[in-house]
Write a protein that holds these residues in place. Structure first.
Motif, PDB file in Angstrom:
ATOM      1  N   ASP A 170       2.352   2.915  -4.680  1.00  0.00           N
ATOM      2  CA  ASP A 170       2.372   4.071  -3.763  1.00  0.00           C
ATOM      3  C   ASP A 170       1.172   4.063  -2.825  1.00  0.00           C
ATOM      4  O   ASP A 170       1.295   4.392  -1.637  1.00  0.00           O
ATOM      5  CB  ASP A 170       2.368   5.384  -4.562  1.00  0.00           C
ATOM      6  CG  ASP A 170       3.745   5.686  -5.142  1.00  0.00           C
ATOM      7  OD1 ASP A 170       4.685   4.894  -4.878  1.00  0.00           O
ATOM      8  OD2 ASP A 170       3.867   6.705  -5.854  1.00  0.00           O
ATOM      9  N   SER A 171       0.025   3.700  -3.361  1.00  0.00           N
ATOM     10  CA  SER A 171      -1.193   3.680  -2.540  1.00  0.00           C
ATOM     11  C   SER A 171      -1.052   2.673  -1.404  1.00  0.00           C
ATOM     12  O   SER A 171      -1.452   2.947  -0.265  1.00  0.00           O
ATOM     13  CB  SER A 171      -2.406   3.278  -3.387  1.00  0.00           C
ATOM     14  OG  SER A 171      -2.507   4.096  -4.510  1.00  0.00           O
ATOM     15  N   GLN A 173       1.687   1.631   0.025  1.00  0.00           N
ATOM     16  CA  GLN A 173       2.608   2.136   1.047  1.00  0.00           C
ATOM     17  C   GLN A 173       1.874   3.088   1.990  1.00  0.00           C
ATOM     18  O   GLN A 173       2.046   3.054   3.208  1.00  0.00           O
ATOM     19  CB  GLN A 173       3.828   2.849   0.418  1.00  0.00           C
ATOM     20  CG  GLN A 173       4.587   2.049  -0.646  1.00  0.00           C
ATOM     21  CD  GLN A 173       4.802   0.582  -0.288  1.00  0.00           C
ATOM     22  OE1 GLN A 173       5.145   0.241   0.846  1.00  0.00           O
ATOM     23  NE2 GLN A 173       4.566  -0.301  -1.255  1.00  0.00           N
ATOM     24  N   SER A 174       1.051   3.938   1.398  1.00  0.00           N
ATOM     25  CA  SER A 174       0.304   4.921   2.181  1.00  0.00           C
ATOM     26  C   SER A 174      -0.718   4.228   3.094  1.00  0.00           C
ATOM     27  O   SER A 174      -0.855   4.590   4.279  1.00  0.00           O
ATOM     28  CB  SER A 174      -0.384   5.885   1.215  1.00  0.00           C
ATOM     29  OG  SER A 174      -1.080   6.858   1.914  1.00  0.00           O
ATOM     30  N   LYS A 176      -0.579   1.211   4.265  1.00  0.00           N
ATOM     31  CA  LYS A 176       0.119   0.498   5.347  1.00  0.00           C
ATOM     32  C   LYS A 176       0.648   1.472   6.402  1.00  0.00           C
ATOM     33  O   LYS A 176       0.514   1.230   7.598  1.00  0.00           O
ATOM     34  CB  LYS A 176       1.259  -0.348   4.769  1.00  0.00           C
ATOM     35  CG  LYS A 176       0.726  -1.551   3.982  1.00  0.00           C
ATOM     36  CD  LYS A 176       1.703  -2.697   3.906  1.00  0.00           C
ATOM     37  CE  LYS A 176       2.818  -2.411   2.928  1.00  0.00           C
ATOM     38  NZ  LYS A 176       3.521  -3.644   2.505  1.00  0.00           N
ATOM     39  N   ALA A 177       1.203   2.585   5.932  1.00  0.00           N
ATOM     40  CA  ALA A 177       1.764   3.566   6.860  1.00  0.00           C
ATOM     41  C   ALA A 177       0.685   4.170   7.751  1.00  0.00           C
ATOM     42  O   ALA A 177       0.912   4.416   8.937  1.00  0.00           O
ATOM     43  CB  ALA A 177       2.493   4.664   6.077  1.00  0.00           C
ATOM     44  N   LYS A 178      -0.489   4.407   7.183  1.00  0.00           N
ATOM     45  CA  LYS A 178      -1.547   5.092   7.934  1.00  0.00           C
ATOM     46  C   LYS A 178      -2.556   4.131   8.543  1.00  0.00           C
ATOM     47  O   LYS A 178      -3.483   4.565   9.231  1.00  0.00           O
ATOM     48  CB  LYS A 178      -2.267   6.089   7.020  1.00  0.00           C
ATOM     49  CG  LYS A 178      -1.356   7.236   6.576  1.00  0.00           C
ATOM     50  CD  LYS A 178      -2.076   8.149   5.611  1.00  0.00           C
ATOM     51  CE  LYS A 178      -1.110   9.191   5.043  1.00  0.00           C
ATOM     52  NZ  LYS A 178      -1.439   9.557   3.667  1.00  0.00           N
ATOM     53  N   GLY A 179      -2.426   2.844   8.261  1.00  0.00           N
ATOM     54  CA  GLY A 179      -3.387   1.874   8.803  1.00  0.00           C
ATOM     55  C   GLY A 179      -4.790   2.073   8.255  1.00  0.00           C
ATOM     56  O   GLY A 179      -5.784   1.938   8.972  1.00  0.00           O
ATOM     57  N   GLU A 211       3.201  -6.687  -2.302  1.00  0.00           N
ATOM     58  CA  GLU A 211       3.336  -5.614  -1.310  1.00  0.00           C
ATOM     59  C   GLU A 211       2.349  -5.723  -0.159  1.00  0.00           C
ATOM     60  O   GLU A 211       2.562  -5.133   0.892  1.00  0.00           O
ATOM     61  CB  GLU A 211       3.148  -4.251  -1.991  1.00  0.00           C
ATOM     62  CG  GLU A 211       4.162  -3.920  -3.071  1.00  0.00           C
ATOM     63  CD  GLU A 211       5.572  -3.870  -2.518  1.00  0.00           C
ATOM     64  OE1 GLU A 211       5.761  -3.329  -1.406  1.00  0.00           O
ATOM     65  OE2 GLU A 211       6.488  -4.396  -3.199  1.00  0.00           O
TER      66      GLU A 211
END
Ligand SMILES: Nc1nc2c(ncn2[C@@H]2O[C@H](COP(=O)(O)OP(=O)(O)O)[C@@H](O)[C@H]2O)c(=O)[nH]1
Ligand SMILES: [Mg+2]
Length: 298
Positions: A170-171, A173-174, A176-179, A211
């Protein structure tokens, strides 16, 4: 000593004793060498490391025809610096995105060191996320989250008992999403269940590999300097279960003798990257072998 601000010298009694011996003995002779050796051995420097220091020191003395005790100080500083400094590997990866896995036994100072690292990165203008992958105790995630709130870093947390790898997933993903620049992952340090620990760390590493293959990686082992020689066996055990890229040596402000840092640096092919010198978020210092060694006589 200047480098460490108001903190008292890590070497404390060792520095004093060495200085006293060198002042009392003008001549560089066998008696002086024996006294130095005795001081090193009784200052948390292991037998093997002491022998190595003495051997290198004798060579320095011979090669440079050192005949006065004042120059012995300088030679000893050079010898200790050489042992402590691991060259380029000393530096933490400066590229981002960076994923740092922090490992070590409970109570060593993992969570506190993560807070300190988070604070350091923030002050460098980097964005940071914490992963509370020590899911073994509920209090562990809360402790990290509390630090995060003080520093201005978000913490990804699951319920106690959750799979630590799921927290890492989960971390990522976060991040990557927020750069986000740096992801720092707390882990549970249950050495007594070594098999589980090994399996857990392996799974976490696999998740990161899969990931987030583009991320730079660091695995930092936290060692408590106050445990003396025990820190060395901990380093060995963790070295056996995962690839460690560097050491954070904590609690050097307390009763620890700085000598343990020299032993750890000597016995492991691993750089000490940071030292912890207190419980506050500012109490983390980049380890510099030269300066550390120079501190012996300051
Ligand atoms: N004096 C001192 N205490 C420290 C240092 N690092 C951690 N601690 C303390 O050691 C205790 C355990 O730290 P914690 O981060 O919870 O360890 P963890 O179980 O490995 O996560 C806490 O009371 C910390 O405040 C340090 O560099 N100096
Ligand atoms: Mg913790």
């Amino acid at each position: 000593m200047a480098l460490f601000g108001e903190k008292k010298s890590f070497f404390g009694r060792m520095s004093e004793r060495i200085t006293d011996v060198l002042m009392a003995r003008v001549k560089v002779d066998e008696e002086l060498m024996e006294e130095l050796e005795e001081i090193l051995i009784t200052s948390d420097i292991g037998m093997g490391t002491t022998m190595k220091i003495m051997e290198l020191l004798r060579k320095e003395i011979k090669d440079n025809s050192i005949s006065n005790s004042e120059d012995v100080k300088e030679a000893l500083t050079r010898v200790v610096a050489e042992i402590c400094d691991k060259g380029e590997r000393q530096k933490l990866s400066s590229e981002t995105p960076l994923v740092i896995l922090v490992v070590g036994i409970n109570g060593g100072g993992k969570t506190t060191s993560i807070a300190k690292l988070g604070h350091m990165f923030k002050s460098q203008g980097k964005t940071v996320l914490f992963a509370a992958a020590d899911t073994f105790r509920a209090a562990a995630a809360e402790q990290l989250d509390m630090w995060g709130k003080r520093i201005g870093v978000n913490t990804v947390m699951h319920n106690a008992g959750a799979d630590p790898s799921a927290v890492i997933f989960d971390s990522i993903q976060s991040v990557k999403a927020k750069g986000i620049d740096v992801l720092i992952c707390d882990t549970a340090g249950r050495l007594q269940t070594k098999k589980n620990l090994m399996a857990e760390l392996e799974k976490m590493n696999k998740v990161i590999d899969k990931e987030f293959p583009e991320a730079k990686r660091e695995t930092l082992l936290v060692l408590d300097a106050t445990t003396g020689k025990n820190a060395v066996s901990q380093a060995e055990e963790f070295g056996n279960v995962t690839d460690v890229s560097g050491i954070i040596l904590t609690k050097l402000d307390g009763s620890a003798k700085g000598g343990i840092a020299i032993t750890v640096a000597d016995e492991f092919d691993l750089p000490i990257k940071f030292i912890g010198v207190g419980e506050k978020m500012e109490d983390l210092q980049v380890f510099d072998g030269m300066k550390f060694a120079g501190g012996i006589f300051q």
